[in-house]
Design a protein around this motif. Sequence first.
Motif, PDB file in Angstrom:
ATOM      1  N   SER A 114       0.832  -1.201   0.000  1.00 24.08           N
ATOM      2  CA  SER A 114       0.000   0.000   0.000  1.00 24.08           C
ATOM      3  C   SER A 114       0.866   1.250   0.000  1.00 24.08           C
ATOM      4  CB  SER A 114      -0.915   0.001   1.224  1.00 24.08           C
ATOM      5  OG  SER A 114      -0.149  -0.108   2.434  1.00 24.08           O
ATOM      6  N   GLN A 134      -4.637   0.970  -1.044  1.00 26.69           N
ATOM      7  CA  GLN A 134      -4.276  -0.443  -1.010  1.00 26.69           C
ATOM      8  C   GLN A 134      -4.111  -0.961  -2.437  1.00 26.69           C
ATOM      9  OE1 GLN A 134      -3.735  -2.692   1.755  1.00 26.69           O
ATOM     10  NE2 GLN A 134      -2.881  -3.778  -0.011  1.00 26.69           N
ATOM     11  N   HIS A 135      -2.936  -1.497  -2.736  1.00 26.85           N
ATOM     12  CA  HIS A 135      -2.727  -2.121  -4.040  1.00 26.85           C
ATOM     13  C   HIS A 135      -3.283  -3.544  -4.043  1.00 26.85           C
ATOM     14  CE1 HIS A 135       0.894   0.607  -5.349  1.00 26.85           C
ATOM     15  NE2 HIS A 135      -0.208   1.282  -5.108  1.00 26.85           N
ATOM     16  N   HIS A 136      -3.698  -3.997  -5.220  1.00 19.91           N
ATOM     17  CA  HIS A 136      -4.189  -5.364  -5.392  1.00 19.91           C
ATOM     18  C   HIS A 136      -3.570  -5.931  -6.669  1.00 19.91           C
ATOM     19  CE1 HIS A 136      -7.247  -4.926  -2.257  1.00 19.91           C
ATOM     20  NE2 HIS A 136      -7.461  -3.717  -2.751  1.00 19.91           N
ATOM     21  N   SER A 138      -0.874  -9.433  -8.381  1.00 18.96           N
ATOM     22  CA  SER A 138       0.184 -10.421  -8.187  1.00 18.96           C
ATOM     23  C   SER A 138       0.867 -10.642  -9.528  1.00 18.96           C
ATOM     24  CB  SER A 138      -0.392 -11.739  -7.654  1.00 18.96           C
ATOM     25  OG  SER A 138      -1.348 -12.264  -8.571  1.00 18.96           O
ATOM     26  N   GLN A 147       1.252 -11.378  -3.903  1.00 14.00           N
ATOM     27  CA  GLN A 147       0.382 -10.246  -3.606  1.00 14.00           C
ATOM     28  C   GLN A 147       1.154  -8.959  -3.893  1.00 14.00           C
ATOM     29  OE1 GLN A 147       0.184 -11.295   0.681  1.00 14.00           O
ATOM     30  NE2 GLN A 147       0.858  -9.197   1.049  1.00 14.00           N
ATOM     31  N   ALA A 148       0.475  -7.826  -3.741  1.00 10.33           N
ATOM     32  CA  ALA A 148       1.106  -6.535  -3.990  1.00 10.33           C
ATOM     33  C   ALA A 148       2.177  -6.249  -2.942  1.00 10.33           C
ATOM     34  CB  ALA A 148       0.052  -5.440  -3.974  1.00 10.33           C
TER      35      ALA A 148
END
Length: 356
Positions: A114, A134-136, A138, A147-148
């Motif tokens: 994030s 928040q990043h999302h 992969s 995940q990020a």
Amino acid sequence: MDDDLTLFVGTYTDLGAEGVYICRMNAATGAVKCVDVQPGIANPTFLAVDPSGEHLYAVSEATTGNGVINAYAIERRGSLTLLNSERTGGAGPCHVQVDRTDSYAVVANYFGGSVSLLPIRANGSLGARTDFIQHHGSSIDPQRQQQAHAHCVVIDGANTLVYACDLGMDAIVVYRIDHATGRLIEQPDLTVRAEPGDGPRHFTFHPSAAHAYAVNELSSTVSAYDYDAQSGALTAKQRISTLPTTWNGDNTCADIHVSRDGRFVYASNRGHHSIAAFAVESGTGRLTALGQTPTRGETPRNFLITPDGRFLLAANQNSGTIVTFRIDAASGGLEFSGHEAAVPAPVCLKLQPRRE
């Protein structure tokens, strides 16, 4: 001496360090001597000094929970006074940059994947974060990219756009800073994708504002981009290895910087334990590999180029040393200066700007 500069060193207290180390660097010789340490912060791995040179910000890189960033006033000869601490909203804050007006600190939270924005008050202390993204996503590496993992945040020369390298997503995500509201507004048309498995880690602009470069941790490469300073757009043009063709061991990259005159790019190799050098082609920004210089230690993390462009200082995390190299202005080559300082688990090096 009057020509000494103040050098702050971020470290891993989990690996035996005591906090943020305060050193003096002789501007004429490149010699570094540590004179003090600021305790009371766990894993202050990355630091930022504001443009005025009056305040320092240090992340506290905890792998779980809500991360912390500390604000300090820089006193005479670099001693630090804690102003306050604020939560970043995500786990593992690993990078921070202050905007050019000393108004905001932007933070990348690695384990949380994030990005946070925190206002800076007139006295240099931090306010509660005004935005959290928040990043999302992969990518293909099963260990590192499930995940990020936001890894750095770099603000452009106009002080309006933030370029956030996300190692887990294989992307450089771009945000506009709304200074009036304290918000980060994503610019999806400007986001660029790295090659699958690259793991973009750190990012820097060329002094001409016509090119930019990202060092890719997982693939041990540097990506070169054309950069449109008006629109903020990045256009990928080259991807080049940081390693010799004969290398077949493990390696990950850490940091990247452009020389003050824009003629050379340098990147750090962890595993090969070296600084890779590249010549920059005038006009195009394309890179030509010049070779690698051993850092005389293990696991070089962050490094810096001094304001006069004469020296490169490398932080060898696992060897507990800061090593000074002279930069050959003509060839870009690095030569050991004879100066090496002992600092436990050094990660980040930041010089205090000279005060007028």
